[in-house]
Design a protein around this motif. Structure first.
Motif, PDB file in Angstrom:
ATOM      1  N   MET A   1       0.911  -1.111  -0.075  1.00 13.66           N
ATOM      2  CA  MET A   1      -0.076   0.081   0.080  1.00 13.66           C
ATOM      3  C   MET A   1       0.998   1.257   0.043  1.00 13.66           C
ATOM      4  SD  MET A   1      -3.100  -0.921   2.611  1.00 13.66           S
ATOM      5  CE  MET A   1      -2.366  -2.056   3.455  1.00 13.66           C
ATOM      6  N   ASP A   5      -3.692   4.532  -0.588  1.00  9.43           N
ATOM      7  CA  ASP A   5      -4.175   3.303  -0.798  1.00  9.43           C
ATOM      8  C   ASP A   5      -4.602   2.772   0.768  1.00  9.43           C
ATOM      9  OD1 ASP A   5      -4.573   3.280  -3.420  1.00  9.43           O
ATOM     10  OD2 ASP A   5      -2.789   2.270  -3.927  1.00  9.43           O
ATOM     11  N   TRP A   6      -5.328   1.869   1.043  1.00 12.36           N
ATOM     12  CA  TRP A   6      -5.541   1.186   2.169  1.00 12.36           C
ATOM     13  C   TRP A   6      -6.360  -0.201   1.817  1.00 12.36           C
ATOM     14  CZ3 TRP A   6      -8.418   5.500  -0.029  1.00 12.36           C
ATOM     15  CH2 TRP A   6      -9.697   5.215  -0.341  1.00 12.36           C
ATOM     16  N   GLU A   7      -6.036  -0.981   2.775  1.00 16.17           N
ATOM     17  CA  GLU A   7      -6.804  -2.547   2.535  1.00 16.17           C
ATOM     18  C   GLU A   7      -8.264  -2.156   2.070  1.00 16.17           C
ATOM     19  OE1 GLU A   7      -7.381  -6.588   4.889  1.00 16.17           O
ATOM     20  OE2 GLU A   7      -6.020  -5.200   5.785  1.00 16.17           O
ATOM     21  N   GLY A   8      -8.582  -2.799   1.081  1.00 19.83           N
ATOM     22  CA  GLY A   8     -10.033  -2.909   0.602  1.00 19.83           C
ATOM     23  C   GLY A   8     -10.322  -1.548  -0.322  1.00 19.83           C
ATOM     24  N   ALA A   9      -9.411  -0.634  -0.571  1.00 13.51           N
ATOM     25  CA  ALA A   9      -9.526   0.362  -1.411  1.00 13.51           C
ATOM     26  C   ALA A   9     -10.005   0.098  -2.775  1.00 13.51           C
ATOM     27  CB  ALA A   9      -8.078   1.174  -1.710  1.00 13.51           C
ATOM     28  N   ASP A  10      -9.762  -0.920  -3.470  1.00  8.98           N
ATOM     29  CA  ASP A  10     -10.257  -1.223  -4.600  1.00  8.98           C
ATOM     30  C   ASP A  10     -11.721  -1.865  -4.471  1.00  8.98           C
ATOM     31  OD1 ASP A  10      -9.368  -3.667  -3.035  1.00  8.98           O
ATOM     32  OD2 ASP A  10      -9.047  -4.967  -4.761  1.00  8.98           O
ATOM     33  N   GLN A 104     -15.957 -10.527   6.947  1.00  6.43           N
ATOM     34  CA  GLN A 104     -14.543 -10.417   7.331  1.00  6.43           C
ATOM     35  C   GLN A 104     -13.503 -11.247   6.379  1.00  6.43           C
ATOM     36  OE1 GLN A 104     -13.385  -8.752  10.114  1.00  6.43           O
ATOM     37  NE2 GLN A 104     -15.352  -7.894  10.799  1.00  6.43           N
TER      38      GLN A 104
END
Length: 104
Positions: A1, A5-10, A104
């Motif tokens: 990242m 960007d972050w986890e789950g950004a897409d 989750q």
């Protein structure tokens, strides 16, 4: 990242693009002229739209970019509420009363 960007950004980006496309599809199906209702605190634009599942009310909040399309039953459900319900909703701006659960 990196950067913004972050986890789950897409996933968020795809959901935002899908929501924007859905809003544009609904606006294209507007019947009549939109109605703007405003005061010193808020402004909304209301449109009647026709979908393959029937009539919806598209409620847009231009200042925040938030919108929702509700069907007649959901609209009627507003009449079942008390002013306390709306006070609770207003007390937490920009948040749903019941956040969606993400797997989750």
């Amino acid at each position: 990242m990196s950067g913004l960007d972050w986890e789950g950004a897409d996933v968020d980006r795809d959901a935002a693009a899908a929501a924007a496309a859905e809003r544009e599809r609904l606006i294209a199906r507007t019947v009549g002229e939109p109605l703007v209702i405003a005061n010193e605190f808020s402004e909304i634009e209301v449109r009647r739209v026709e979908t393959h599942n029937g009539t919806r009310l598209l409620i847009d909040a231009p200042k925040t970019g938030q919108w929702i399309a509700i069907d007649p039953m959901e609209l009627e459900a507003l009449t079942w509420q008390t002013t306390q319900t709306f006070s609770e909703m207003i007390a937490r701006p920009d948040q749903p009363m019941f956040p969606e659960m993400r797997p989750q």
